[in-house]
Design a protein around this motif. Structure first.
Motif, PDB file in Angstrom:
ATOM      1  N   GLN A   1       1.009  -1.356   0.019  1.00 22.68           N
ATOM      2  CA  GLN A   1      -0.235  -0.186  -0.174  1.00 22.68           C
ATOM      3  C   GLN A   1       0.997   0.923  -0.282  1.00 22.68           C
ATOM      4  O   GLN A   1       2.356   1.338   0.594  1.00 22.68           O
ATOM      5  CB  GLN A   1      -0.884  -0.017   1.168  1.00 22.68           C
ATOM      6  CG  GLN A   1      -1.819  -1.050   1.386  1.00 22.68           C
ATOM      7  CD  GLN A   1      -2.895  -0.839   2.474  1.00 22.68           C
ATOM      8  OE1 GLN A   1      -2.334   0.337   3.346  1.00 22.68           O
ATOM      9  NE2 GLN A   1      -3.987  -1.810   2.095  1.00 22.68           N
ATOM     10  N   PRO A   2       0.182   2.028  -0.261  1.00 24.09           N
ATOM     11  CA  PRO A   2       1.091   3.352  -0.761  1.00 24.09           C
ATOM     12  C   PRO A   2       1.689   4.165   1.283  1.00 24.09           C
ATOM     13  O   PRO A   2       0.419   3.569   1.870  1.00 24.09           O
ATOM     14  CB  PRO A   2      -0.075   4.487  -1.548  1.00 24.09           C
ATOM     15  CG  PRO A   2      -0.560   3.891  -1.945  1.00 24.09           C
ATOM     16  CD  PRO A   2      -1.085   2.618  -1.843  1.00 24.09           C
ATOM     17  N   GLY A   3       3.130   4.602   0.803  1.00 25.74           N
ATOM     18  CA  GLY A   3       3.437   4.505   2.625  1.00 25.74           C
ATOM     19  C   GLY A   3       4.094   3.024   3.481  1.00 25.74           C
ATOM     20  O   GLY A   3       4.651   3.468   4.488  1.00 25.74           O
ATOM     21  N   GLY A   4       3.839   2.075   2.491  1.00 32.59           N
ATOM     22  CA  GLY A   4       4.083   0.771   3.305  1.00 32.59           C
ATOM     23  C   GLY A   4       5.366   0.726   2.862  1.00 32.59           C
ATOM     24  O   GLY A   4       6.939   1.115   2.174  1.00 32.59           O
TER      25      GLY A   4
ATOM     26  N   SER B   1       7.831   4.223   2.842  1.00 30.57           N
ATOM     27  CA  SER B   1       7.282   4.941   2.378  1.00 30.57           C
ATOM     28  C   SER B   1       6.341   4.854   0.544  1.00 30.57           C
ATOM     29  O   SER B   1       6.825   5.860   0.398  1.00 30.57           O
ATOM     30  CB  SER B   1       7.501   6.420   2.917  1.00 30.57           C
ATOM     31  OG  SER B   1       8.001   6.220   4.346  1.00 30.57           O
TER      32      SER B   1
ATOM     33  N   LYS C   1       5.560   4.608  -2.703  1.00 28.73           N
ATOM     34  CA  LYS C   1       4.892   5.648  -3.767  1.00 28.73           C
ATOM     35  C   LYS C   1       4.180   5.091  -4.887  1.00 28.73           C
ATOM     36  O   LYS C   1       4.928   3.578  -5.108  1.00 28.73           O
ATOM     37  CB  LYS C   1       5.630   6.862  -4.037  1.00 28.73           C
ATOM     38  CG  LYS C   1       5.897   7.664  -2.817  1.00 28.73           C
ATOM     39  CD  LYS C   1       6.700   8.986  -3.687  1.00 28.73           C
ATOM     40  CE  LYS C   1       7.456   9.705  -1.856  1.00 28.73           C
ATOM     41  NZ  LYS C   1       8.079  10.958  -2.883  1.00 28.73           N
ATOM     42  N   PRO C   2       2.965   5.360  -5.147  1.00 27.21           N
ATOM     43  CA  PRO C   2       2.512   4.246  -6.604  1.00 27.21           C
ATOM     44  C   PRO C   2       3.329   4.632  -7.492  1.00 27.21           C
ATOM     45  O   PRO C   2       4.482   3.530  -8.520  1.00 27.21           O
ATOM     46  CB  PRO C   2       1.246   5.415  -6.940  1.00 27.21           C
ATOM     47  CG  PRO C   2       0.863   5.976  -5.537  1.00 27.21           C
ATOM     48  CD  PRO C   2       2.559   6.495  -4.981  1.00 27.21           C
TER      49      PRO C   2
ATOM     50  N   VAL D   1       2.127  -0.840  -6.064  1.00 23.83           N
ATOM     51  CA  VAL D   1       2.227   0.333  -5.027  1.00 23.83           C
ATOM     52  C   VAL D   1       0.949   0.662  -5.487  1.00 23.83           C
ATOM     53  O   VAL D   1       0.629   1.021  -6.056  1.00 23.83           O
ATOM     54  CB  VAL D   1       2.729   1.297  -4.644  1.00 23.83           C
ATOM     55  CG1 VAL D   1       2.646   1.595  -3.619  1.00 23.83           C
ATOM     56  CG2 VAL D   1       4.409   0.751  -4.720  1.00 23.83           C
ATOM     57  N   SER D   2      -0.060   0.226  -4.663  1.00 23.15           N
ATOM     58  CA  SER D   2      -1.670   0.580  -5.011  1.00 23.15           C
ATOM     59  C   SER D   2      -2.436   0.233  -3.683  1.00 23.15           C
ATOM     60  O   SER D   2      -1.849  -0.738  -3.100  1.00 23.15           O
ATOM     61  CB  SER D   2      -2.373   0.011  -5.868  1.00 23.15           C
ATOM     62  OG  SER D   2      -3.744  -0.194  -6.366  1.00 23.15           O
ATOM     63  N   SER D   3      -3.625   0.606  -2.780  1.00 24.99           N
ATOM     64  CA  SER D   3      -4.440   0.708  -1.958  1.00 24.99           C
ATOM     65  C   SER D   3      -5.562   0.089  -2.572  1.00 24.99           C
ATOM     66  O   SER D   3      -6.161  -0.449  -1.728  1.00 24.99           O
ATOM     67  CB  SER D   3      -4.610   2.490  -1.568  1.00 24.99           C
ATOM     68  OG  SER D   3      -5.743   3.036  -2.475  1.00 24.99           O
TER      69      SER D   3
END
Length: 121
Positions: free
Chosen positions: A12-15, A84, A86-87, A119-121
């Motif tokens: 996930q973004p931030g992961g 951290s 990002k997409p 990277v995706s939510s």
């Protein structure tokens, strides 16, 4: 002999994800190891590298402060810790070895199949 990159996946973004680069048949300790990435439709980008001489490191501006490259000689492995996320970090990540180092992909050999980072939510 191609290097084997692994550890990619969906974050996930931030992961965070930690990529590993392993060699069979030769010691990575004598080579600079570079991490590169390529997203669909985009040019290959040098992300980070770690030198063979003193383990000095380089980071692209786009990942500086978020990614950390390190070497474990006991495991003959180089890691890329990615925090951290990002997409725009989504890409296929490759590691490669060079007797010279730097950010020029042409100086690197032993390219493997890479590992996909999404990277995706």
């Amino acid at each position: 002999v191609p290097l084997v990159a692994s550890g990619g996946g969906l974050a996930q973004p931030g992961g965070s994800l930690r990529l590993s680069c392993v060699a069979s048949g030769f010691s990575l300790d004598y080579y600079a190891i570079g991490w590169f990435r390529q997203a669909p439709g985009k040019a290959r980008e040098g992300v980070s590298c770690i030198s063979s001489s003193d383990d000095s490191t380089y980071y692209a501006d786009s990942v500086k402060g978020r990614f950390t490259v390190s070497r474990d000689i006991t495991k003959n492995t180089v890691y890329l810790q990615m925090n951290s996320l990002k997409p725009e970090d989504a890409a296929r990540y490759y590691c490669a070895a060079s007797p010279f180092g730097g950010t020029n992909a042409a100086a690197y050999n032993n390219w493997g199949q890479g590992t996909q980072v999404t990277v995706s939510s």
